[in-house]
Motif scaffolding. Structure first.
Motif, PDB file in Angstrom:
ATOM      1  N   UNK A   1       0.764  -1.403   0.120  1.00  0.00           N
ATOM      2  CA  UNK A   1      -0.109   0.021   0.021  1.00  0.00           C
ATOM      3  C   UNK A   1       0.803   1.307   0.052  1.00  0.00           C
ATOM      4  N   UNK A   2       1.842   1.288   0.757  1.00  0.00           N
ATOM      5  CA  UNK A   2       2.758   2.533   0.984  1.00  0.00           C
ATOM      6  C   UNK A   2       3.701   2.521  -0.311  1.00  0.00           C
ATOM      7  N   UNK A   3       4.173   1.368  -1.054  1.00  0.00           N
ATOM      8  CA  UNK A   3       4.814   1.645  -2.073  1.00  0.00           C
ATOM      9  C   UNK A   3       4.113   2.290  -3.115  1.00  0.00           C
TER      10      UNK A   3
ATOM     11  N   UNK B   1       5.103   5.551  -5.253  1.00  0.00           N
ATOM     12  CA  UNK B   1       5.609   5.297  -6.322  1.00  0.00           C
ATOM     13  C   UNK B   1       4.852   4.858  -7.406  1.00  0.00           C
ATOM     14  N   UNK B   2       3.448   4.332  -7.401  1.00  0.00           N
ATOM     15  CA  UNK B   2       2.562   3.996  -8.138  1.00  0.00           C
ATOM     16  C   UNK B   2       2.896   2.696  -8.531  1.00  0.00           C
ATOM     17  N   UNK B   3       3.783   1.894  -7.989  1.00  0.00           N
ATOM     18  CA  UNK B   3       3.866   0.638  -8.279  1.00  0.00           C
ATOM     19  C   UNK B   3       4.606  -0.189  -6.925  1.00  0.00           C
ATOM     20  N   UNK B   4       4.893  -1.333  -6.887  1.00  0.00           N
ATOM     21  CA  UNK B   4       5.384  -1.898  -5.830  1.00  0.00           C
ATOM     22  C   UNK B   4       6.754  -2.553  -5.559  1.00  0.00           C
ATOM     23  N   UNK B   5       7.370  -2.095  -6.834  1.00  0.00           N
ATOM     24  CA  UNK B   5       9.099  -1.976  -6.804  1.00  0.00           C
ATOM     25  C   UNK B   5       9.477  -1.243  -7.860  1.00  0.00           C
ATOM     26  N   UNK B   6      10.763  -0.655  -7.821  1.00  0.00           N
ATOM     27  CA  UNK B   6      11.491   0.226  -8.899  1.00  0.00           C
ATOM     28  C   UNK B   6      12.286  -0.962  -9.663  1.00  0.00           C
ATOM     29  N   UNK B   7      12.260  -0.735 -10.759  1.00  0.00           N
ATOM     30  CA  UNK B   7      12.942  -1.577 -11.988  1.00  0.00           C
ATOM     31  C   UNK B   7      14.221  -0.875 -12.013  1.00  0.00           C
TER      32      UNK B   7
ATOM     33  N   UNK C   1      11.751  19.118  -6.356  1.00  0.00           N
ATOM     34  CA  UNK C   1      10.577  18.331  -5.906  1.00  0.00           C
ATOM     35  C   UNK C   1      11.331  17.343  -4.707  1.00  0.00           C
ATOM     36  N   UNK C   2      10.740  16.913  -3.636  1.00  0.00           N
ATOM     37  CA  UNK C   2      11.159  16.162  -2.603  1.00  0.00           C
ATOM     38  C   UNK C   2      10.405  15.069  -2.743  1.00  0.00           C
ATOM     39  N   UNK C   3      11.148  13.633  -2.797  1.00  0.00           N
ATOM     40  CA  UNK C   3      10.464  12.574  -2.616  1.00  0.00           C
ATOM     41  C   UNK C   3      11.235  12.078  -1.308  1.00  0.00           C
ATOM     42  N   UNK C   4      10.190  11.510  -0.661  1.00  0.00           N
ATOM     43  CA  UNK C   4      10.519  10.845   0.662  1.00  0.00           C
ATOM     44  C   UNK C   4       9.660   9.665   1.073  1.00  0.00           C
ATOM     45  N   UNK C   5      10.353   8.666   1.461  1.00  0.00           N
ATOM     46  CA  UNK C   5       9.724   7.457   2.061  1.00  0.00           C
ATOM     47  C   UNK C   5      10.520   6.790   3.128  1.00  0.00           C
ATOM     48  N   UNK C   6       9.874   6.430   4.156  1.00  0.00           N
ATOM     49  CA  UNK C   6      10.505   5.903   5.350  1.00  0.00           C
ATOM     50  C   UNK C   6       9.955   4.343   5.554  1.00  0.00           C
ATOM     51  N   UNK C   7      10.858   3.394   5.921  1.00  0.00           N
ATOM     52  CA  UNK C   7      10.397   2.060   6.163  1.00  0.00           C
ATOM     53  C   UNK C   7       9.097   2.217   7.284  1.00  0.00           C
ATOM     54  N   UNK C   8       8.201   1.397   7.089  1.00  0.00           N
ATOM     55  CA  UNK C   8       7.001   1.357   7.715  1.00  0.00           C
ATOM     56  C   UNK C   8       7.223   1.222   9.194  1.00  0.00           C
TER      57      UNK C   8
END
Length: 157
Positions: A19-21, A25-31, A71-78
């Motif tokens: 859900x957070x990914x 990102x709009x997807x569950x993993x980055x290629x 632009x800031x992109x930020x994600x922290x582990x759950x």
């Protein structure tokens, strides 16, 4: 971060729910192709914990093409949410952007992402623009301009 850090990015994303990914990102993993495209547009860092385990990903780049706007992109582990990790990384990103001459930091997030919206308000004066279920937040970086930053201490080597 470089393209060679793909394994670290994958290890980080393994700590995030689907859900957070999807929200970030709009997807569950980055290629590898996604990562290369991101790195071509932004400077990115992976935050590591004391055990060298990846716990956050932050990116700052000129996505809009507007001079002085990044632009800031930020994600922290759950399992590290609400511990100040995101705030610390966002402040560091704002300092770096301000030192490089940016006057505005933007973030595009889901309107229900109250934690991110609060974090952005802590960085400085904000202006919000609603776009359906999303909101663009613009943060003035006046407080992060080079002339207003306190001097840093040198650590002898």
């Amino acid at each position: 971060m470089t393209a060679a850090d793909g394994a670290l990015v994958a290890a980080f994303h393994a700590q995030c729910c689907e859900h957070n990914l999807l929200l970030r990102w709009g997807r569950t993993r980055l290629t590898p192709c996604d990562l290369a495209r991101l790195l071509a547009q932004a400077q990115c860092w992976i935050g590591l914990d004391a055990n060298e385990r990846p716990l956050a990903l932050v990116c700052v780049g000129s996505v809009s093409g507007q001079p002085g706007v990044v632009d800031l992109g930020l994600q922290v582990a759950d399992d590290h949410h609400r511990r100040g990790v995101g705030t610390a990384l966002a402040r560091q990103a704002a300092r770096i952007a301000g030192a490089r001459g940016a006057h505005t930091l933007t973030a595009f997030t889901h309107a229900s992402n109250t934690a991110m919206l609060r974090l952005l308000e802590h960085l400085g004066p904000t202006r919000r623009t609603r776009d359906g279920p999303y909101v663009e937040v613009r943060v003035a970086l006046d407080a992060y301009a080079p002339a207003t930053l306190p001097p840093t201490r040198s650590v002898p080597t």
